[in-house]
Design a protein around this motif. Structure first.
Motif, short mmCIF file in Angstrom:
data_model
loop_
_atom_site.label_atom_id
_atom_site.label_comp_id
_atom_site.label_asym_id
_atom_site.label_seq_id
_atom_site.Cartn_x
_atom_site.Cartn_y
_atom_site.Cartn_z
N TRP A 256 0.83 -1.21 0.00
CA TRP A 256 0.00 0.00 0.00
C TRP A 256 0.87 1.27 0.00
O TRP A 256 0.46 2.32 -0.51
CB TRP A 256 -0.92 0.04 1.23
N GLY A 257 2.07 1.17 0.57
CA GLY A 257 2.91 2.35 0.74
C GLY A 257 3.92 2.56 -0.37
O GLY A 257 4.74 3.50 -0.29
N GLU A 258 3.88 1.73 -1.42
CA GLU A 258 4.88 1.89 -2.49
C GLU A 258 4.86 3.26 -3.15
O GLU A 258 5.93 3.79 -3.49
CB GLU A 258 4.71 0.77 -3.52
N PRO A 259 3.70 3.90 -3.35
CA PRO A 259 3.73 5.25 -3.93
C PRO A 259 4.48 6.27 -3.08
O PRO A 259 4.86 7.33 -3.58
CB PRO A 259 2.24 5.62 -4.05
N TRP A 260 4.69 5.93 -1.80
CA TRP A 260 5.36 6.87 -0.88
C TRP A 260 6.68 6.30 -0.39
O TRP A 260 7.16 6.68 0.68
CB TRP A 260 4.42 7.21 0.27
N GLY A 261 7.30 5.41 -1.16
CA GLY A 261 8.66 4.99 -0.89
C GLY A 261 8.86 3.67 -0.18
O GLY A 261 10.00 3.25 0.03
N LEU A 262 7.78 2.98 0.19
CA LEU A 262 7.94 1.68 0.85
C LEU A 262 8.09 0.58 -0.19
O LEU A 262 7.70 0.74 -1.35
CB LEU A 262 6.74 1.39 1.76
N THR A 263 8.64 -0.54 0.26
CA THR A 263 8.82 -1.66 -0.65
C THR A 263 8.53 -2.97 0.07
O THR A 263 9.02 -3.21 1.17
CB THR A 263 10.23 -1.71 -1.25
N GLY A 264 7.72 -3.79 -0.56
CA GLY A 264 7.40 -5.09 0.02
C GLY A 264 8.27 -6.20 -0.50
O GLY A 264 8.00 -7.37 -0.26
N HIS A 265 9.35 -5.86 -1.21
CA HIS A 265 10.20 -6.87 -1.84
C HIS A 265 11.48 -7.08 -1.05
O HIS A 265 11.94 -6.17 -0.36
CB HIS A 265 10.53 -6.47 -3.27
#
Length: 265
Positions: A256-265
């Motif tokens: 959910w936070g990828e647009p704001w710099g988070l990464t689930g990878h």
């Protein structure tokens, strides 16, 4: 610019507490918050922040006997000396960790509290916050107050946005600010964007979670992209604390936070 901070009391519970700093950094977080630092030395926490290139953005004052169900001291008559000690202890940690803000939890009302008891708690709360504000100002820190919903925390003294704003006005200190948790506000008051706009000048920190289950912010009844857009338009430059309970593994749900710099990878 939206800046997300990981709440290490809720996120990355797959790891021991001190290992959560590294996990947060690897997931793209640049800041961290948590409930309490006091089980660890100031030096080891500072070292973890340094090694993981993270900023400490928030933690709470000592809350009293948490295991016995206490949820803060700030409004409790007869506990003023303990509250003052808690302020001193929190500010020691804040200086070492270069943390600009601390949250003073209001505490619980007695069950069935009448109007006179509530008024006594209010007066104690205001006096204690004035003391905390004065001590925090000496070292360049802010004191935050947070309305918490009474479904999750029955009897909590501070539960409504209007009540918090009135307290801030009565305390009258420039460094007492609102900790605006959108999850709690949605449950108690709703009308999130209008509350955000009306209270914007008083906001010192923001927190998010999905409503009603308090999971990731991409599930439930609140559309956080719209709120983040409004925050950006208002010029918010502070942190947004991610204080939610992951549905499963923290990293697996962080997309959910990828647009704001988070990464689930």
């Amino acid at each position: 610019m939206i800046r997300l901070a990981a709440n290490l009391s809720m996120l990355f519970n797959e790891y021991s507490f001190m290992d959560r700093f590294s996990a947060a950094g690897k997931a793209g977080f640049k800041g961290v918050e948590y409930l309490f630092p006091y089980a660890f030395s100031r030096e080891e926490l500072r070292q973890a922040l340094h090694e993981c290139q993270l900023e400490q953005v928030l933690f709470n004052l000592p809350p009293g006997d948490w295991e016995a169900g206490e949820r803060g001291l700030a409004s409790l008559p007869g506990r003023e000396a303990e509250f003052r000690d808690s302020v001193v202890e929190a500010l020691r940690y804040a200086e070492t960790l270069n943390c600009p803000r601390v949250h003073a939890m209001a505490g619980l009302l007695p069950e069935g509290a009448d109007a006179a008891t509530q008024a006594e708690h209010h007066a104690t709360y205001v006096r204690n916050l004035r003391f905390a504000a004065g001590e925090a100002a000496k070292v360049g820190r802010k004191v935050l107050i947070e309305p918490i919903n009474t479904r999750d925390m029955p009897g909590f003294f501070l539960s409504r946005q209007a009540q918090a704003m009135a307290v801030i006005k009565e305390v009258g200190a420039e460094n007492v600010k609102l900790q605006f948790d959108l999850y709690h506000c949605q449950i108690m008051d709703g009308d999130l964007i209008r509350h955000l706009e009306r209270q914007f000048s008083a906001i010192g920190h923001i927190q998010v979670a999905g409503v009603p289950e308090r999971h990731e912010p991409d599930v439930g009844e609140v559309h956080y992209p719209a709120i983040f857009d409004r925050l950006s338009a208002l010029g918010y430059r502070g942190w947004i604390g991610c204080e939610y309970r992951p549905r499963a593994d923290t990293r697996a749900g962080i997309g959910w936070g990828e647009p704001w710099g988070l990464t689930g990878h």
